[in-house]
Design a protein around this motif. Structure first.
Motif, PDB file in Angstrom:
ATOM      1  N   THR A 105      -5.643 -25.180  -9.407  1.00  0.00           N
ATOM      2  CA  THR A 105      -7.017 -25.083  -9.600  1.00  0.00           C
ATOM      3  C   THR A 105      -7.648 -24.875  -8.274  1.00  0.00           C
ATOM      4  OG1 THR A 105      -7.379 -27.383  -9.407  1.00  0.00           O
ATOM      5  CG2 THR A 105      -7.156 -26.637 -11.562  1.00  0.00           C
ATOM      6  N   PHE A 141     -15.184 -35.140  -1.558  1.00  0.00           N
ATOM      7  CA  PHE A 141     -15.656 -33.744  -2.074  1.00  0.00           C
ATOM      8  C   PHE A 141     -17.450 -33.655  -2.045  1.00  0.00           C
ATOM      9  CE2 PHE A 141     -15.168 -36.415  -5.770  1.00  0.00           C
ATOM     10  CZ  PHE A 141     -16.411 -36.179  -6.360  1.00  0.00           C
ATOM     11  N   ASP A 166      -7.034 -32.329  -3.908  1.00  0.00           N
ATOM     12  CA  ASP A 166      -6.940 -31.507  -5.029  1.00  0.00           C
ATOM     13  C   ASP A 166      -8.668 -31.313  -5.811  1.00  0.00           C
ATOM     14  OD1 ASP A 166      -6.888 -29.762  -7.471  1.00  0.00           O
ATOM     15  OD2 ASP A 166      -5.565 -31.283  -8.505  1.00  0.00           O
ATOM     16  N   ASN A 169     -12.597 -27.239  -7.064  1.00  0.00           N
ATOM     17  CA  ASN A 169     -13.449 -26.944  -7.876  1.00  0.00           C
ATOM     18  C   ASN A 169     -14.816 -27.853  -7.769  1.00  0.00           C
ATOM     19  OD1 ASN A 169     -12.824 -24.836  -9.591  1.00  0.00           O
ATOM     20  ND2 ASN A 169     -11.332 -25.809 -10.318  1.00  0.00           N
ATOM     21  N   LEU A 170     -14.514 -29.273  -7.376  1.00  0.00           N
ATOM     22  CA  LEU A 170     -15.439 -30.306  -7.361  1.00  0.00           C
ATOM     23  C   LEU A 170     -16.309 -29.730  -6.051  1.00  0.00           C
ATOM     24  CD1 LEU A 170     -13.439 -33.503  -7.537  1.00  0.00           C
ATOM     25  CD2 LEU A 170     -15.209 -32.636  -9.105  1.00  0.00           C
ATOM     26  N   ASN A 173     -18.440 -26.421  -7.304  1.00  0.00           N
ATOM     27  CA  ASN A 173     -19.371 -26.821  -7.976  1.00  0.00           C
ATOM     28  C   ASN A 173     -20.730 -27.335  -7.594  1.00  0.00           C
ATOM     29  OD1 ASN A 173     -17.901 -26.143 -10.266  1.00  0.00           O
ATOM     30  ND2 ASN A 173     -17.395 -28.134 -10.919  1.00  0.00           N
ATOM     31  N   GLU A 470       4.034 -27.431 -27.339  1.00  0.00           N
ATOM     32  CA  GLU A 470       2.684 -26.820 -27.109  1.00  0.00           C
ATOM     33  C   GLU A 470       1.515 -28.082 -27.815  1.00  0.00           C
ATOM     34  OE1 GLU A 470       2.670 -23.179 -29.579  1.00  0.00           O
ATOM     35  OE2 GLU A 470       3.052 -22.246 -27.849  1.00  0.00           O
ATOM     36  N   PHE A 494       4.637 -33.125 -22.483  1.00  0.00           N
ATOM     37  CA  PHE A 494       3.419 -32.255 -23.027  1.00  0.00           C
ATOM     38  C   PHE A 494       3.387 -31.075 -22.244  1.00  0.00           C
ATOM     39  CE2 PHE A 494      -1.102 -31.201 -22.792  1.00  0.00           C
ATOM     40  CZ  PHE A 494      -1.194 -30.949 -24.381  1.00  0.00           C
ATOM     41  N   ALA A 495       3.311 -29.927 -22.949  1.00  0.00           N
ATOM     42  CA  ALA A 495       2.855 -28.612 -22.272  1.00  0.00           C
ATOM     43  C   ALA A 495       4.158 -28.067 -21.190  1.00  0.00           C
ATOM     44  CB  ALA A 495       1.786 -28.670 -21.282  1.00  0.00           C
TER      45      ALA A 495
ATOM     46  N   ALA B  26     -14.439 -37.001 -12.007  1.00  0.00           N
ATOM     47  CA  ALA B  26     -14.159 -35.886 -11.005  1.00  0.00           C
ATOM     48  C   ALA B  26     -12.800 -35.264 -11.239  1.00  0.00           C
ATOM     49  CB  ALA B  26     -13.896 -36.552  -9.373  1.00  0.00           C
ATOM     50  N   GLU B  29     -13.404 -32.802 -14.130  1.00  0.00           N
ATOM     51  CA  GLU B  29     -14.382 -31.628 -13.526  1.00  0.00           C
ATOM     52  C   GLU B  29     -13.506 -30.429 -12.617  1.00  0.00           C
ATOM     53  OE1 GLU B  29     -17.808 -32.697 -11.196  1.00  0.00           O
ATOM     54  OE2 GLU B  29     -18.043 -30.513 -10.332  1.00  0.00           O
ATOM     55  N   GLU B  30     -12.672 -31.306 -11.847  1.00  0.00           N
ATOM     56  CA  GLU B  30     -11.672 -30.209 -10.881  1.00  0.00           C
ATOM     57  C   GLU B  30     -10.953 -29.508 -11.861  1.00  0.00           C
ATOM     58  OE1 GLU B  30     -11.518 -29.724  -7.965  1.00  0.00           O
ATOM     59  OE2 GLU B  30      -9.719 -28.589  -7.979  1.00  0.00           O
ATOM     60  N   GLU B  31     -10.271 -29.880 -13.276  1.00  0.00           N
ATOM     61  CA  GLU B  31      -9.602 -29.210 -13.905  1.00  0.00           C
ATOM     62  C   GLU B  31     -10.652 -28.096 -14.752  1.00  0.00           C
ATOM     63  OE1 GLU B  31      -6.407 -28.903 -14.155  1.00  0.00           O
ATOM     64  OE2 GLU B  31      -6.110 -30.739 -12.727  1.00  0.00           O
ATOM     65  N   GLY B  32     -11.818 -28.193 -14.684  1.00  0.00           N
ATOM     66  CA  GLY B  32     -12.561 -27.293 -15.190  1.00  0.00           C
ATOM     67  C   GLY B  32     -13.031 -27.325 -16.709  1.00  0.00           C
ATOM     68  N   ARG B  91      -8.521 -41.074 -11.060  1.00  0.00           N
ATOM     69  CA  ARG B  91      -8.457 -39.610 -10.664  1.00  0.00           C
ATOM     70  C   ARG B  91      -7.539 -38.904 -11.380  1.00  0.00           C
ATOM     71  NH1 ARG B  91     -10.559 -36.219  -6.454  1.00  0.00           N
ATOM     72  NH2 ARG B  91      -9.844 -34.058  -7.128  1.00  0.00           N
ATOM     73  N   HIS B  95      -7.639 -36.206 -14.469  1.00  0.00           N
ATOM     74  CA  HIS B  95      -6.979 -34.708 -14.379  1.00  0.00           C
ATOM     75  C   HIS B  95      -6.121 -34.689 -15.576  1.00  0.00           C
ATOM     76  CE1 HIS B  95      -7.434 -32.793 -10.570  1.00  0.00           C
ATOM     77  NE2 HIS B  95      -7.622 -34.144 -10.048  1.00  0.00           N
ATOM     78  N   ARG B  99      -6.310 -32.003 -18.758  1.00  0.00           N
ATOM     79  CA  ARG B  99      -5.035 -31.205 -18.941  1.00  0.00           C
ATOM     80  C   ARG B  99      -4.268 -31.206 -20.517  1.00  0.00           C
ATOM     81  NH1 ARG B  99      -1.148 -31.139 -13.587  1.00  0.00           N
ATOM     82  NH2 ARG B  99      -2.819 -30.104 -12.403  1.00  0.00           N
ATOM     83  N   LEU B 100      -4.794 -32.180 -21.268  1.00  0.00           N
ATOM     84  CA  LEU B 100      -4.519 -32.220 -22.507  1.00  0.00           C
ATOM     85  C   LEU B 100      -5.324 -31.313 -23.401  1.00  0.00           C
ATOM     86  CD1 LEU B 100      -4.301 -35.919 -23.550  1.00  0.00           C
ATOM     87  CD2 LEU B 100      -2.261 -34.467 -23.074  1.00  0.00           C
ATOM     88  N   GLY B 103      -3.957 -27.645 -21.998  1.00  0.00           N
ATOM     89  CA  GLY B 103      -2.580 -27.249 -22.172  1.00  0.00           C
ATOM     90  C   GLY B 103      -1.611 -27.117 -21.122  1.00  0.00           C
ATOM     91  N   VAL B 104      -1.616 -27.871 -20.062  1.00  0.00           N
ATOM     92  CA  VAL B 104      -0.825 -27.716 -18.826  1.00  0.00           C
ATOM     93  C   VAL B 104      -0.042 -29.240 -18.779  1.00  0.00           C
ATOM     94  CG1 VAL B 104      -1.959 -25.604 -17.603  1.00  0.00           C
ATOM     95  CG2 VAL B 104      -2.757 -28.203 -17.104  1.00  0.00           C
TER      96      VAL B 104
END
Lengths: 613, 111
Positions: A105, A141, A166, A169-170, A173, A470, A494-495, B26, B29-32, B91, B95, B99-100, B103-104
């Motif tokens: 990300t 951040f 990581d 995005n924070l 934003n 999935e 998962f995924a 946070a 949010e970081e994962e959008g 934190r 994430h 992610r659930l 879907g990653v």
């Protein structure tokens, strides 16, 4: 009637076949069993494995060891193969100039070009300059965003940022004017400061355009043609990324250099030729074709290939207790591959795909200590032990018990260490070859090309179809079908891409997609088994003409694979011959051919001696 | 108005640590991924399950008074949460909640 047991000691599995044989050669097959070979094929270490398999086959038939009149063992010539892989290109960053990693990300969008400045030094920056902010370990951040906003308010043009956590995005934003931010840079402390740098982040779903293009980097930094040449490997290694950073240091240098891999000398019966390993697999195989039949191979000493063949020889000498000099390499299979390698000097654990050549070498040692093995087996089992027949002849006899086969027939035995083929014409002698490269090489290719660093994971990918979890309740298989579960899948699946192994679903720790793993898996099988199948058939076919073979029966452990037999059938389809997976005795599938052949051969010999009386 | 397309984060009002909620949000949010905060009393699993039912994305997070964090998915059985952990892991849990939805594969701790 007498009870006989045929035993095939293979490189990795030992198989047995129990049958009642009548005086005039009529016989009834009773049972079969299979187990691991103990020790190196053809040595006395095999006794334990043989005793175990014979015992199990007999108990499956409801018979006792004391009833056995003869145990038939194949003449097991140890065929051992060695594997090695050498990278022939290398990317070295002599001074940190590139961060080519792909955080999941990154933040912001676009390209920012400026001078690198530590976040803590941002307040000291004069207004009007273009700055790339570098935020180290522990920077929060909110503080970073506030600091950048403050600097921008003073007139400092902050055009991008490189951060440790990581947080991309924070931070973005919280900026009044968003800029590209690359995060998860593990060695952020080593980013050189006060140097011109460029940060690029692509829009979601796209890849970077400027820093992955040599002229893009040249434009950004105003490079001359010579400098552009130097930076080309950087651009190349950034292709396909969503984000990247390139920093220009005065003495910085990234080189993509070719490692002198050395020359391989192939010695044939008539000719001797040298080929450079970095010429690639095609060239090596073409040279091999010219010198065939191969009597030995040697590598230039002091080079990679020299060390590689020395290792193979060493292993063989060790395993078979032969003198080092007596080990002769009788076949070589070279395969082009690529290996993700950690870039020397990288800042975020970057990998670059380097070209490599994998070599499998096959050594066929002199006949093993069979008499001794037979004696030990006799002591252990109590019954007569007969060494019967050449392996290839026996395999052909066994293969011919497959319904629908007839001479002229060829067998293709796809094993773990070697690919073997044998051919029987109507009356003519049996002609056989042993080629280097089989299942183990496929596993190696999968392991290294996907950067798994786990042979078990690679082995599972080789053997089983893939799927992707999935949701918590369904997976999608690689062919697009869905499968549903009543109980939720574990969160760590998962995924993720999973292999549908016999023991259940196994998640693979990798970011590769299902498609990518499938493609690597299939191409590894193509490069080893399809290439070897054609090579082997060509060598055993009369006059080298595959069209004259008639029937091809695919045998061996790898014939049980879910896609290899189809790939081979497809590859030989054009020759107008019948090719399929064997079904020994109509029940055993591609297994038990040699053991069955031993019994059949024994019975046939009895039959002819009766007739002759 | 309560947004429907969001990860629902339900937190016990007894929670003292503000750090925990900040880390958690946070991460999301970081994962959008959009999220929506509400308060509710109860255990973290219980809160998370109820939050997941209320979320249009089917993912809810519950935080109890002691800062224990739980991520639940609307389709999972109520006693089988997707992820649970202490406040110190908030934190990463944030994430993973996001992610659930995306879907990653989930982030592994200490990686």
């Amino acid at each position: 009637m007498s009870l006989v047991v045929g035993v095939d000691i293979g490189n990795s599995t030992t198989e047995a076949c129990v049958a009642d044989v009548g005086e005039s050669g009529q016989m009834a097959y009773l049972s079969a069993a299979l187990g691991r070979t103990s020790g190196v094929k053809g040595t006395v270490d095999n006794v334990t494995g043989v005793a175990d398999v014979v015992g199990r086959a007999l108990s499956a038939a409801g018979r006792d060891l004391s009833e056995v009149s003869a145990v038939l063992v194949n003449e097991a010539t140890p065929v051992i193969s060695g594997l090695a892989m050498e990278t022939i290109t290398e990317t070295v960053i002599t001074e940190s100039t590139m961060i080519g990693h792909n955080p999941e990300t990154p933040g912001g969008v676009g390209l920012g070009v400026g001078t690198t400045v530590a976040f803590t030094d941002l307040p000291g920056c004069p207004s009007g300059c273009d700055v790339i902010c570098v935020a180290g370990v522990g920077a929060d951040f909110e503080d970073v965003a506030a600091g950048i906003n403050g600097a921008v308010a003073r007139g400092v043009r902050v055009v991008g940022a490189i951060v440790h956590a990581d947080d991309a995005n924070l931070i973005v934003n919280r900026l009044r004017t968003p800029v590209p931010v690359v995060d998860e840079v593990t060695l952020v402390d080593r980013v050189p400061l006060s140097m011109p740098a460029a940060v690029e982040v692509a829009e979601p779903g796209r890849t970077i355009r400027t820093l992955s293009n040599s002229y893009g980097i040249a434009t950004v930094f105003g490079l001359d043609p010579e400098q552009t040449r130097m930076i080309a490997p950087v651009a190349r290694s950034l292709v396909g990324n969503r984000s990247a950073v390139v920093i220009r240091t005065p003495t910085g240098d990234i080189t993509g250099r070719r490692i002198p891999a050395g020359a391989l000398t192939l010695i044939g019966e008539q000719a001797k030729r040298q080929v450079d390993v970095d010429a690639g697999a095609d060239e090596i195989m073409a040279t091999l074709r010219r010198v065939r039949p191969l009597t030995d191979a040697a590598g230039e000493s002091g080079t990679h290939v020299g060390g590689m063949l020395a290792r193979v020889r060493d292993t063989m000498a060790d395993l078979t207790a032969m003198p080092y000099d007596a080990v002769r390499i009788q076949d070589v299979l070279a395969v082009d591959t690529f290996v993700p390698q950690r870039v020397t000097g990288g800042l975020a654990g970057e990998f670059a795909l380097e070209n490599a050549v994998a070599l499998a070498a096959m050594v066929r040692t002199s006949k093993g200590p069979m008499e001794l093995l037979a004696e030990r087996l006799h002591e252990r089992l109590g019954s007569d032990v007969l060494i019967g027949g050449v392996e290839a002849d026996m395999a052909l006899l066994g293969a011919l018990t497959t319904p629908g086969t007839a001479k002229p027939v060829a067998i293709l035995d796809l094993g773990g260490g070697s690919t073997d083929a044998a051919m029987a014409m109507e009356d003519a002698d049996v002609h056989s070859v042993h080629l280097a490269g089989a299942g183990d090489l496929v596993t190696n290719l999968i392991d290294s090309e996907l950067g798994l660093e786990s042979r078990e994971a690679a082995e599972e990918i080789k053997k089983f179809p893939l799927a992707k979890a999935e949701s918590f309740f369904h997976i999608r298989l690689e062919d697009g079908t869905a499968r549903f579960f009543d109980d939720p899948l574990p969160a760590d699946a998962f995924a993720r891409v999973v292999v549908l192994a016999d023991g259940g679903m196994r998640p693979i720790r990798t970011r590769h997609s299902v498609e990518r793993i499938r493609q690597v898996r299939r191409s590894a099988k193509q490069r080893v088994f399809v290439v070897n199948a054609l090579r082997a058939l060509e060598q055993v076919a009369p006059g080298g003409d595959i069209r004259r073979i008639g029937f091809v029966v695919v045998l061996g452990g790898s014939a049980l694979d879910f896609e290899i037999p189809d790939m081979i059938a497809e590859a030989v389809a054009g020759f107008g011959i019948v090719c399929g997976t064997g079904n020994v005795r109509g029940t055993e599938g591609p297994r038990n051919a040699v053991a069955t052949g031993l019994v059949a051969g024994y019975a046939a010999a009895l039959g002819t001696s009766v007739e002759g009386r | 108005m309560t947004p429907v397309i969001a990860v629902m984060v339900w937190c016990d009002p007894g929670l003292r640590s503000r750090r925990c909620m900040r880390d958690l949000t946070a991460g999301i949010e970081e994962e959008g991924v959009p999220y929506h905060l509400e308060s509710g009393t109860g255990g973290s699993v219980e809160l998370a399950y109820a939050a997941a039912q209320a979320s249009g994305l089917g993912v809810g997070v519950g935080v109890d008074a002691d800062g224990n964090v739980c991520v639940h998915h609307a389709k999972l059985p109520s006693d089988m949460p997707a992820v649970t952990g202490p406040a110190s892991a908030a934190r990463i849990i944030g994430h993973n909640a996001a992610r659930l939805v995306v879907g990653v594969p989930l982030k592994q701790p200490d990686l």
